[in-house]
Design an enzyme around this catalytic site. Structure first.
Site: not given
Ligand code: HPA
Length: 279
Positions: A33, A64, A86, A88-89, A116, A217-218, A241, A254
Site C-alpha cells: 500500500s 494498489h 489480500h 480481506y478482499e 505498510a 494484513m499481508s 503509523n 488508510h
Molecule cells: N494495522 C494493520 N495494518 C496496517 C496498519 C495498522 O495499523 N498500518 C498499515 N497497515
C-alpha cells in the site's frame, strides 16, 4: 470455496507472462500500500495488467495499481507486482499465494516483499523501515494458510520449515544499506492479521505482548508460499503509523498509510537497489 490450484493453473499463468516479455527475471518484488511508486524506476519495462493473466487475483484496494512490471533495475531483471490481493478482499489464501507460485514456476529465486505496517514497538516511528527478521503467522494459527490442501510435491515439501524464512544474508545487506544511507531502520517481528478492521487498543496490547513489532494484513501468506517453494525472501515493512494501544489514541486510517508511503518509497528504493546490486 474449496478450490485448490493445480500445477497446470500455475503453468498457464506462467506461460502467459513468458509470452508477453523477453525478460527472464530471477528476482520478484511485491509492492504494498502506497509503495507502488517503486516500480517507476524499472527500466525497459513490459507491463501486464493482472486482469489479463489467467487466475491472477486483482486488488480492489486504493493504492494498489494491479499490474506486473517486468524489466531491469540495477542491472538485474526483475518482475514487480504493483499492488497485491489480500485475504480481506474476499480471496482465498490459495488465491493470495497464487502470484508467488507463478513466480516460482517462472524460475524466480528471490522474493523481495514490502508492506505498510502499523508500529507496535514503542520505539518505532512513522517513516521508519523495519527489516522483517521473523513473523508470527496468526492467520495460520486461526486455520488460514495458503498451503492448506493437497501438497504438490514438485513445488515443495508437505511440512516446510519457517526457520530462517527471512534470509539472514539479505537482511544483513539491507541493514548495511540503511545504515549507510542514514535511513531510520529496525529489525523486528511482523504479525499478519486478516483485517480489514484495524486493531482495537486491547488488540494492540495483545500483539505487543506476544512479541510482534509491526502489524499488517499481508506478506505472511506470500512468504509461506515462497519458502515452501525454496525461494529466498527479504521482507521490508514501511512503518506508516504508530499504535499505542490506549483508549483515545488516534486510530490508524488508510490515508496516513498512503501518506507515509511518500517518505517510505525513496527509503525502500535505496535499500532494494543496494540488495539488487549485491545479489
Ligand atoms: N494495522 C494493520 N495494518 C496496517 C496498519 C495498522 O495499523 N498500518 C498499515 N497497515
Amino acid at each position: 470455496m474449496s478450490h485448490f490450484f493445480t500445477m497446470e493453473d500455475f503453468q498457464i499463468a506462467a506461460d502467459f507472462i513468458r509470452k508477453r516479455t523477453a525478460h527472464r527475471p530471477k528476482v520478484g518484488m511485491i509492492l504494498g500500500s502506497g509503495l507502488n511508486g517503486l516500480a517507476e524506476a524499472v527500466e525497459q519495462a513490459d507491463i501486464i495488467p493482472y486482469a489479463e493473466i489467467p487466475n491472477y487475483p486483482v486488488s480492489t484496494v486504493e493504492g494498489h495499481v494491479g499490474r506486473l512490471v517486468i524489466g531491469t533495475l540495477e542491472g538485474q531483471e526483475v518482475l514487480v507486482m504493483q499492488g497485491r490481493a489480500h485475504f480481506y478482499e474476499g480471496y482465498t489464501m490459495a488465491q493470495v499465494g497464487f502470484p508467488v507460485r507463478v513466480m516460482q514456476v517462472l524460475g524466480l529465486e528471490t522474493l523481495i516483499v514490502t508492506n505498510a505496517a502499523g508500529g507496535l514497538n514503542l520505539s518505532y516511528r512513522p517513516g521508519d523501515v523495519m527489516i522483517i527478521g521473523d513473523h508470527i503467522n496468526l492467520l495460520g494459527m486461526a486455520g488460514q494458510n495458503p498451503l492448506y490442501g493437497p501438497n504438490i510435491d514438485a513445488l515443495g515439501p508437505r511440512f516446510p520449515s519457517m526457520n530462517g524464512a527471512y534470509d539472514p544474508a539479505l537482511r544483513a545487506i539491507a541493514r548495511e544499506a540503511a545504515l549507510q544511507a542514514g535511513i531510520p531502520h529496525h529489525e523486528g517481528v511482523y504479525i499478519c492479521l486478516a483485517g480489514p478492521s484495524f486493531e482495537s487498543p486491547a488488540d494492540v496490547r495483545f500483539l505487543r505482548l506476544i512479541g510482534a513489532d509491526a502489524v499488517g494484513m499481508s506478506t505472511v501468506p506470500e512468504v509461506l508460499v515462497a519458502r515452501h517453494g525454496g525461494m529466498r525472501v527479504l521482507g521490508l515493512s514501511g512503518i506508516s503509523n504508530k499504535l499505542i494501544g490506549e483508549e483515545g489514541a488516534p486510530p490508524p486510517n488508510h490515508e496516513e498509510v498512503l501518506e507515509a508511503g511518500k517518505i517510505l518509497v525513496p527509503r525502500l528504493e535505496t535499500i532494494i537497489r543496494a540488495v539488487l546490486r549485491r545479489l
